[in-house]
Design a protein around this motif. Structure first.
Motif, PDB file in Angstrom:
ATOM      1  N   LYS A  54       0.585  -1.191   0.108  1.00 21.28           N
ATOM      2  CA  LYS A  54      -0.156  -0.033  -0.067  1.00 21.28           C
ATOM      3  C   LYS A  54       0.914   1.320  -0.071  1.00 21.28           C
ATOM      4  CE  LYS A  54      -4.055   2.202   0.395  1.00 21.28           C
ATOM      5  NZ  LYS A  54      -5.067   1.947  -0.266  1.00 21.28           N
ATOM      6  N   GLU A  55       1.919   1.183   0.467  1.00 20.46           N
ATOM      7  CA  GLU A  55       2.994   2.449   0.707  1.00 20.46           C
ATOM      8  C   GLU A  55       4.125   2.466  -0.221  1.00 20.46           C
ATOM      9  OE1 GLU A  55       3.480   2.991   5.034  1.00 20.46           O
ATOM     10  OE2 GLU A  55       1.010   3.071   5.202  1.00 20.46           O
ATOM     11  N   ALA A  56       4.078   1.507  -1.163  1.00 17.66           N
ATOM     12  CA  ALA A  56       5.195   1.339  -2.160  1.00 17.66           C
ATOM     13  C   ALA A  56       5.308   2.408  -2.996  1.00 17.66           C
ATOM     14  CB  ALA A  56       4.964   0.078  -3.190  1.00 17.66           C
ATOM     15  N   PHE A  62       5.366  -0.877 -10.048  1.00 16.42           N
ATOM     16  CA  PHE A  62       5.616  -1.355 -11.563  1.00 16.42           C
ATOM     17  C   PHE A  62       6.585  -2.348 -11.825  1.00 16.42           C
ATOM     18  CE2 PHE A  62       2.648   0.946 -14.378  1.00 16.42           C
ATOM     19  CZ  PHE A  62       2.259   1.676 -13.397  1.00 16.42           C
ATOM     20  N   ALA A  63       7.580  -2.444 -10.897  1.00 13.40           N
ATOM     21  CA  ALA A  63       8.727  -3.518 -11.021  1.00 13.40           C
ATOM     22  C   ALA A  63       8.036  -4.984 -10.700  1.00 13.40           C
ATOM     23  CB  ALA A  63       9.961  -3.068  -9.930  1.00 13.40           C
ATOM     24  N   LEU A  64       7.178  -4.681  -9.495  1.00 17.22           N
ATOM     25  CA  LEU A  64       6.421  -6.023  -9.329  1.00 17.22           C
ATOM     26  C   LEU A  64       5.650  -6.608 -10.177  1.00 17.22           C
ATOM     27  CD1 LEU A  64       5.652  -5.175  -5.387  1.00 17.22           C
ATOM     28  CD2 LEU A  64       6.865  -7.287  -6.102  1.00 17.22           C
ATOM     29  N   LEU A  65       4.973  -5.704 -10.998  1.00 14.72           N
ATOM     30  CA  LEU A  65       3.741  -5.934 -11.738  1.00 14.72           C
ATOM     31  C   LEU A  65       4.603  -6.705 -13.085  1.00 14.72           C
ATOM     32  CD1 LEU A  65       1.530  -3.045 -11.644  1.00 14.72           C
ATOM     33  CD2 LEU A  65       0.962  -5.054 -10.722  1.00 14.72           C
ATOM     34  N   GLU A  66       5.777  -5.956 -13.454  1.00 16.32           N
ATOM     35  CA  GLU A  66       6.448  -6.485 -14.622  1.00 16.32           C
ATOM     36  C   GLU A  66       6.875  -7.890 -14.413  1.00 16.32           C
ATOM     37  OE1 GLU A  66       9.796  -4.818 -17.536  1.00 16.32           O
ATOM     38  OE2 GLU A  66       8.890  -3.604 -16.293  1.00 16.32           O
ATOM     39  N   LYS A  67       7.741  -8.073 -13.072  1.00 16.93           N
ATOM     40  CA  LYS A  67       7.975  -9.248 -12.930  1.00 16.93           C
ATOM     41  C   LYS A  67       7.001 -10.427 -12.644  1.00 16.93           C
ATOM     42  CE  LYS A  67      11.908 -10.707  -9.272  1.00 16.93           C
ATOM     43  NZ  LYS A  67      12.101 -10.462  -8.355  1.00 16.93           N
ATOM     44  N   ALA A  68       6.024 -10.163 -12.166  1.00 14.78           N
ATOM     45  CA  ALA A  68       4.996 -11.321 -12.119  1.00 14.78           C
ATOM     46  C   ALA A  68       4.102 -11.212 -13.504  1.00 14.78           C
ATOM     47  CB  ALA A  68       3.766 -10.672 -11.125  1.00 14.78           C
ATOM     48  N   ASP A  69       4.487 -10.587 -14.563  1.00 16.86           N
ATOM     49  CA  ASP A  69       3.795 -10.469 -15.841  1.00 16.86           C
ATOM     50  C   ASP A  69       2.240 -10.205 -15.809  1.00 16.86           C
ATOM     51  OD1 ASP A  69       4.696 -10.788 -18.490  1.00 16.86           O
ATOM     52  OD2 ASP A  69       4.153 -13.045 -18.458  1.00 16.86           O
ATOM     53  N   ILE A  70       2.141  -9.062 -14.954  1.00 16.68           N
ATOM     54  CA  ILE A  70       0.866  -8.520 -14.970  1.00 16.68           C
ATOM     55  C   ILE A  70       0.900  -7.397 -15.735  1.00 16.68           C
ATOM     56  CG2 ILE A  70      -0.963  -7.441 -13.618  1.00 16.68           C
ATOM     57  CD1 ILE A  70       0.292  -9.257 -11.249  1.00 16.68           C
ATOM     58  N   MET A  86      -2.864  -5.264  -7.081  1.00 19.97           N
ATOM     59  CA  MET A  86      -2.150  -6.150  -8.089  1.00 19.97           C
ATOM     60  C   MET A  86      -0.809  -6.418  -7.764  1.00 19.97           C
ATOM     61  SD  MET A  86      -3.899  -4.850 -11.415  1.00 19.97           S
ATOM     62  CE  MET A  86      -4.196  -3.037 -11.097  1.00 19.97           C
ATOM     63  N   SER A  87      -0.005  -5.419  -7.125  1.00 17.35           N
ATOM     64  CA  SER A  87       1.288  -5.450  -6.894  1.00 17.35           C
ATOM     65  C   SER A  87       1.452  -6.530  -5.605  1.00 17.35           C
ATOM     66  CB  SER A  87       2.007  -4.075  -6.923  1.00 17.35           C
ATOM     67  OG  SER A  87       1.648  -3.382  -5.613  1.00 17.35           O
ATOM     68  N   GLY A  88       0.468  -6.107  -4.781  1.00 16.42           N
ATOM     69  CA  GLY A  88       0.612  -6.802  -3.490  1.00 16.42           C
ATOM     70  C   GLY A  88       0.383  -8.307  -3.796  1.00 16.42           C
ATOM     71  N   SER A  89      -0.671  -8.887  -4.599  1.00 23.73           N
ATOM     72  CA  SER A  89      -0.380 -10.124  -5.083  1.00 23.73           C
ATOM     73  C   SER A  89       0.864 -10.778  -5.517  1.00 23.73           C
ATOM     74  CB  SER A  89      -1.650 -10.332  -5.799  1.00 23.73           C
ATOM     75  OG  SER A  89      -1.887 -11.768  -6.175  1.00 23.73           O
ATOM     76  N   ALA A  90       1.480  -9.787  -6.497  1.00 25.31           N
ATOM     77  CA  ALA A  90       2.674 -10.174  -6.898  1.00 25.31           C
ATOM     78  C   ALA A  90       3.805 -10.528  -5.764  1.00 25.31           C
ATOM     79  CB  ALA A  90       3.108  -9.086  -8.028  1.00 25.31           C
ATOM     80  N   TYR A  91       3.747  -9.324  -4.920  1.00 20.24           N
ATOM     81  CA  TYR A  91       4.708  -9.442  -3.881  1.00 20.24           C
ATOM     82  C   TYR A  91       4.560 -11.010  -3.051  1.00 20.24           C
ATOM     83  CZ  TYR A  91       7.747  -7.673   0.150  1.00 20.24           C
ATOM     84  OH  TYR A  91       8.566  -7.516   1.304  1.00 20.24           O
ATOM     85  N   LEU A  92       3.483 -11.161  -2.840  1.00 24.65           N
ATOM     86  CA  LEU A  92       3.270 -12.432  -2.137  1.00 24.65           C
ATOM     87  C   LEU A  92       3.806 -13.491  -2.923  1.00 24.65           C
ATOM     88  CD1 LEU A  92       1.309 -10.961  -0.107  1.00 24.65           C
ATOM     89  CD2 LEU A  92      -0.358 -12.444  -0.352  1.00 24.65           C
ATOM     90  N   ARG A  93       3.530 -13.545  -4.167  1.00 27.27           N
ATOM     91  CA  ARG A  93       3.836 -14.692  -5.015  1.00 27.27           C
ATOM     92  C   ARG A  93       5.404 -14.761  -5.368  1.00 27.27           C
ATOM     93  NH1 ARG A  93       1.117 -17.256  -9.196  1.00 27.27           N
ATOM     94  NH2 ARG A  93      -0.500 -15.640  -9.247  1.00 27.27           N
ATOM     95  N   LEU A  94       5.995 -13.487  -5.416  1.00 26.65           N
ATOM     96  CA  LEU A  94       7.444 -13.579  -5.914  1.00 26.65           C
ATOM     97  C   LEU A  94       8.351 -13.317  -4.645  1.00 26.65           C
ATOM     98  CD1 LEU A  94       7.022 -10.668  -8.513  1.00 26.65           C
ATOM     99  CD2 LEU A  94       7.447 -13.278  -8.855  1.00 26.65           C
ATOM    100  N   ASN A  95       7.974 -12.685  -3.687  1.00 27.61           N
ATOM    101  CA  ASN A  95       8.918 -12.392  -2.523  1.00 27.61           C
ATOM    102  C   ASN A  95       8.636 -13.264  -1.176  1.00 27.61           C
ATOM    103  OD1 ASN A  95      10.105 -10.449  -4.207  1.00 27.61           O
ATOM    104  ND2 ASN A  95       9.149  -8.724  -3.001  1.00 27.61           N
ATOM    105  N   LEU A  96       7.398 -13.614  -1.121  1.00 23.15           N
ATOM    106  CA  LEU A  96       7.053 -14.444   0.142  1.00 23.15           C
ATOM    107  C   LEU A  96       6.985 -15.886  -0.248  1.00 23.15           C
ATOM    108  CD1 LEU A  96       4.717 -12.070   1.828  1.00 23.15           C
ATOM    109  CD2 LEU A  96       7.125 -12.293   2.036  1.00 23.15           C
ATOM    110  N   GLY A  97       6.800 -16.450  -1.472  1.00 30.49           N
ATOM    111  CA  GLY A  97       6.888 -17.724  -2.129  1.00 30.49           C
ATOM    112  C   GLY A  97       5.450 -18.235  -1.820  1.00 30.49           C
TER     113      GLY A  97
END
Ligand code: DGI
Ligand code: FE
Ligand code: FE
Length: 187
Positions: A54-56, A62-70, A86-97
């Motif tokens: 939320k505070e990104a 945009f880096a997260l969205l791009e990395k997650a191909d969103i 959208m970026s939060g969901s990407a963060y969970l997938r990419l950074n938290l596994g």
């Protein structure tokens, strides 16, 4: 990562108010999950982490969205309030596994909602509206409704959100409209 580690991470990323909001949403989500047949443990995790970006800043979103191909639609590009879901969901997938698609979708759709939401997705969407930290005109109405009927609560909050957005002159995401129409046709 365990709950304590998630909390430490959230604390490092969010202001004290937003951190408190996250704890409150997690607690509300567990109550709603037990009542409406969603998994309480998934509800706690999704509630806790739903606003993690939320505070990104724009670059991080945009880096997260791009990395997650969103890929963002034109409307999404021009609606910064929607990015964190959208970026939060990407963060969970990419950074938290986190691999649980229901948790990932619950975060992804927690702001717009969508047609065809799972019980968990609805639980997170409503928990965000009724959490203990919330204070808006209709909050007590929504809290009371949420004790009775999840679909009616979705319809009320969907209508409330669309009304607010219209009053502000903001765009309405097509998923928000699709969610509202589905509820309207099914109730
Ligand atoms: O992150 P929170 O503040 O806890 O709550 P949220 O993720 O529901 O975000 C609420 C904001 O998102 C609020 O300012 C309205 C906005 N919003 C919700 N649905 C839509 C929307 N904005 C646009 N442009 N379109 C939508 O469909
Ligand atoms: Fe949010
Ligand atoms: Fe929130």
């Amino acid at each position: 990562m365990n709950t304590q580690e998630y909390k430490a991470l959230l604390k490092s990323r969010l202001s004290p108010y937003r951190y408190y909001h996250s704890l409150c949403v997690a607690e509300s989500a567990v109550v709603l999950a037990k009542k409406y047949g969603a998994d309480p443990e998934k509800a706690y995790v999704a509630g806790l982490l739903h606003d993690i970006t939320k505070e990104a800043d724009k670059a991080e979103h945009f880096a997260l969205l791009e990395k997650a191909d969103i890929k963002l639609s034109e409307l999404e590009k021009r609606s910064p309030k929607l990015w964190h879901a959208m970026s939060g969901s990407a963060y969970l997938r990419l950074n938290l596994g986190i691999t649980d698609e229901d948790i990932l979708r619950a975060v992804y759709y927690h702001t717009t909602a969508r047609a065809g939401m799972s019980a968990l997705e609805k639980v997170i969407y409503i928990a965000d509206f009724i959490s203990a930290d919330r204070d808006y005109d209709d909050v007590e109405i929504v809290r009371t409704l949420a004790k009775k009927d999840l679909e009616e609560t979705m319809l009320y909050t969907g209508r409330y959100t669309i009304n607010e957005l219209l009053q502000k002159g903001a765009c309405i995401h097509p998923d928000t409209v699709a969610c509202y129409n589905e509820l309207k046709l099914n109730i």
